[in-house]
Design a protein around this motif. Structure first.
Motif, short mmCIF file in Angstrom:
data_model
loop_
_atom_site.label_atom_id
_atom_site.label_comp_id
_atom_site.label_asym_id
_atom_site.label_seq_id
_atom_site.Cartn_x
_atom_site.Cartn_y
_atom_site.Cartn_z
N GLU A 70 25.17 78.63 85.35
CA GLU A 70 26.45 79.22 84.98
C GLU A 70 27.34 79.50 86.17
OE1 GLU A 70 25.85 82.73 82.63
OE2 GLU A 70 25.66 81.56 80.79
N ASN A 71 28.65 79.35 85.95
CA ASN A 71 29.64 79.71 86.96
C ASN A 71 30.65 80.64 86.31
OD1 ASN A 71 28.58 76.88 87.59
ND2 ASN A 71 29.62 77.41 89.49
N ARG A 72 30.90 81.75 86.95
CA ARG A 72 31.95 82.64 86.48
C ARG A 72 33.21 82.33 87.28
NH1 ARG A 72 29.56 87.06 87.15
NH2 ARG A 72 30.85 88.01 88.74
N GLY A 84 31.38 83.93 90.72
CA GLY A 84 29.93 84.09 90.80
C GLY A 84 29.24 82.89 90.20
N ALA A 85 28.05 82.59 90.67
CA ALA A 85 27.32 81.45 90.14
C ALA A 85 25.84 81.67 90.39
CB ALA A 85 27.78 80.16 90.81
N ASP A 86 25.01 81.01 89.57
CA ASP A 86 23.57 81.17 89.78
C ASP A 86 22.95 79.93 90.45
OD1 ASP A 86 23.78 79.48 87.65
OD2 ASP A 86 22.69 80.74 86.23
N CYS A 87 23.82 79.17 91.14
CA CYS A 87 23.31 78.03 91.89
C CYS A 87 22.69 78.54 93.20
CB CYS A 87 24.43 77.04 92.17
SG CYS A 87 25.83 77.77 93.04
N PRO A 88 21.80 77.77 93.82
CA PRO A 88 21.07 78.29 94.99
C PRO A 88 21.94 78.63 96.20
CG PRO A 88 20.12 76.20 94.19
CD PRO A 88 21.39 76.42 93.44
N ALA A 89 22.78 77.73 96.64
CA ALA A 89 23.51 77.95 97.90
C ALA A 89 24.82 78.72 97.71
CB ALA A 89 23.77 76.63 98.59
N LYS A 90 25.33 78.72 96.49
CA LYS A 90 26.60 79.39 96.16
C LYS A 90 27.77 78.92 97.02
CE LYS A 90 24.63 83.43 93.93
NZ LYS A 90 23.38 82.71 93.69
N ILE A 91 27.74 77.63 97.32
CA ILE A 91 28.83 77.05 98.12
C ILE A 91 30.15 77.14 97.34
CG2 ILE A 91 29.71 74.87 99.06
CD1 ILE A 91 26.73 74.24 99.74
N CYS A 92 30.06 76.96 96.03
CA CYS A 92 31.26 77.02 95.18
C CYS A 92 31.93 78.39 95.29
CB CYS A 92 30.89 76.72 93.73
SG CYS A 92 29.52 77.71 93.10
N ALA A 93 31.13 79.45 95.25
CA ALA A 93 31.69 80.80 95.34
C ALA A 93 32.22 81.08 96.73
CB ALA A 93 30.63 81.82 94.96
N ALA A 106 33.77 72.44 94.30
CA ALA A 106 32.65 71.73 93.69
C ALA A 106 31.42 72.60 93.70
CB ALA A 106 32.38 70.43 94.44
N CYS A 107 30.70 72.57 92.58
CA CYS A 107 29.37 73.17 92.54
C CYS A 107 28.41 72.03 92.24
CB CYS A 107 29.31 74.25 91.46
SG CYS A 107 27.69 75.04 91.40
N LEU A 108 27.89 71.45 93.29
CA LEU A 108 27.07 70.24 93.11
C LEU A 108 25.82 70.47 92.26
CD1 LEU A 108 27.49 68.55 96.61
CD2 LEU A 108 28.72 68.11 94.49
ZN LIG Z 1 27.64 76.61 92.91
#
Ligand SMILES: [Zn+2]
Length: 120
Positions: A70-72, A84-93, A106-108
Protein backbone atom coordinates in the motif's frame (compact mmCIF):
# COMPACT_ATOMS: atom_id res chain seq x y z
CA UNK A 1 20.06 69.66 -34.38
CA UNK A 2 21.26 67.96 -37.57
CA UNK A 3 18.77 65.60 -39.11
CA UNK A 4 21.04 62.57 -38.78
CA UNK A 5 21.32 63.07 -35.02
CA UNK A 6 17.58 63.27 -34.63
CA UNK A 7 17.16 60.11 -36.65
CA UNK A 8 19.56 58.20 -34.46
CA UNK A 9 17.80 59.53 -31.37
CA UNK A 10 14.48 58.23 -32.67
CA UNK A 11 16.17 54.93 -33.50
CA UNK A 12 17.52 54.55 -30.01
CA UNK A 13 14.13 55.43 -28.53
CA UNK A 14 12.57 52.72 -30.68
CA UNK A 15 15.24 50.32 -29.52
CA UNK A 16 14.48 51.17 -25.90
CA UNK A 17 10.78 50.65 -26.52
CA UNK A 18 11.50 47.27 -28.12
CA UNK A 19 13.68 46.26 -25.17
CA UNK A 20 10.95 47.31 -22.75
CA UNK A 21 8.44 45.18 -24.66
CA UNK A 22 10.80 42.23 -24.54
CA UNK A 23 11.16 42.66 -20.80
CA UNK A 24 7.39 42.62 -20.44
CA UNK A 25 6.92 39.68 -22.79
CA UNK A 26 6.99 37.02 -20.03
CA UNK A 27 3.85 38.63 -18.59
CA UNK A 28 1.96 37.85 -21.78
CA UNK A 29 3.57 34.60 -22.79
CA UNK A 30 3.94 32.54 -19.65
CA UNK A 31 6.10 29.57 -20.39
CA UNK A 32 6.64 26.60 -18.13
CA UNK A 33 3.83 24.82 -16.39
CA UNK A 34 2.34 27.58 -14.25
CA UNK A 35 -0.65 28.34 -16.42
CA UNK A 36 -1.29 24.76 -17.50
CA UNK A 37 -3.82 22.48 -15.92
CA UNK A 38 -2.07 19.46 -14.51
CA UNK A 39 -3.14 16.11 -13.25
CA UNK A 40 -1.32 13.35 -11.45
CA UNK A 41 -1.81 9.98 -13.11
CA UNK A 42 -1.36 7.05 -10.73
CA UNK A 43 -0.64 3.70 -12.34
CA UNK A 44 0.03 0.25 -10.90
CA UNK A 45 1.54 -2.32 -13.22
CA UNK A 46 0.95 0.08 -16.10
CA UNK A 47 -2.79 0.34 -15.43
CA UNK A 48 -4.28 3.72 -14.55
CA UNK A 49 -5.71 3.55 -11.03
CA UNK A 50 -6.52 7.16 -10.55
CA UNK A 51 -6.24 10.63 -12.08
CA UNK A 52 -6.04 13.54 -9.67
CA UNK A 53 -6.35 17.10 -10.99
CA UNK A 54 -3.68 19.19 -9.26
CA UNK A 55 -5.56 22.35 -8.45
CA UNK A 56 -3.92 24.59 -5.90
CA UNK A 57 -6.90 24.50 -3.56
CA UNK A 58 -7.24 20.74 -3.62
CA UNK A 59 -6.28 18.74 -0.55
CA UNK A 60 -6.72 15.02 -0.48
CA UNK A 61 -5.19 11.92 0.99
CA UNK A 62 -5.93 8.51 -0.42
CA UNK A 63 -4.49 5.04 -0.21
CA UNK A 64 -3.63 2.95 -3.22
CA UNK A 65 -3.72 -0.77 -2.51
CA UNK A 66 -1.66 -2.81 -4.92
CA UNK A 67 -1.18 -6.58 -4.92
CA UNK A 68 2.32 -5.80 -3.63
CA UNK A 69 1.52 -3.35 -0.83
CA UNK A 70 0.00 0.00 0.00
CA UNK A 71 0.95 3.61 -0.66
CA UNK A 72 -0.69 6.53 1.07
CA UNK A 73 -0.70 9.47 -1.30
CA UNK A 74 -1.20 13.10 -0.31
CA UNK A 75 -2.28 15.92 -2.61
CA UNK A 76 -1.94 19.49 -1.43
CA UNK A 77 -1.15 22.94 -2.79
CA UNK A 78 -0.91 21.71 -6.39
CA UNK A 79 1.62 19.00 -5.64
CA UNK A 80 1.48 15.29 -4.89
CA UNK A 81 3.65 13.01 -2.79
CA UNK A 82 3.77 9.58 -1.27
CA UNK A 83 3.17 10.18 2.40
CA UNK A 84 3.63 6.64 3.55
CA UNK A 85 4.21 3.19 2.12
CA UNK A 86 4.91 -0.32 3.32
CA UNK A 87 7.59 -0.99 0.73
CA UNK A 88 11.05 -1.89 2.10
CA UNK A 89 13.23 1.07 1.07
CA UNK A 90 10.49 3.74 1.01
CA UNK A 91 12.23 5.49 -1.85
CA UNK A 92 8.82 6.69 -3.08
CA UNK A 93 8.11 8.45 0.21
CA UNK A 94 11.61 9.88 0.32
CA UNK A 95 11.23 11.36 -3.19
CA UNK A 96 9.16 14.19 -1.74
CA UNK A 97 6.49 16.13 -3.56
CA UNK A 98 6.26 16.65 -7.32
CA UNK A 99 4.26 19.28 -9.16
CA UNK A 100 5.81 19.91 -12.58
CA UNK A 101 4.71 18.24 -15.82
CA UNK A 102 6.94 15.25 -16.53
CA UNK A 103 7.97 14.66 -12.93
CA UNK A 104 7.55 11.13 -11.66
CA UNK A 105 7.50 9.30 -8.34
CA UNK A 106 8.09 5.57 -8.60
CA UNK A 107 7.58 2.83 -6.07
CA UNK A 108 9.30 -0.05 -7.79
CA UNK A 109 8.42 -2.77 -5.24
CA UNK A 110 4.72 -1.90 -5.66
CA UNK A 111 4.99 -1.25 -9.42
CA UNK A 112 3.38 2.09 -8.68
CA UNK A 113 4.04 5.20 -10.70
CA UNK A 114 2.81 8.75 -10.20
CA UNK A 115 3.35 11.01 -13.18
CA UNK A 116 2.38 14.65 -13.65
CA UNK A 117 0.71 15.33 -16.98
CA UNK A 118 -0.91 18.26 -18.65
CA UNK A 119 -4.68 18.06 -18.98
CA UNK A 120 -5.51 18.86 -22.59
ZN1 LIG B 1 7.70 2.64 -2.21
Amino acid sequence: MPLSNRKSKIASLLLLAALALLALAPLFFTDGTEGKTREAVVTVDGKIIRRVPLARERDEIFTVSTPYGENRIAVSGGSIRVEGADCPAKICAKSGAISQIGEVIACLPHKLLIEIKEIK
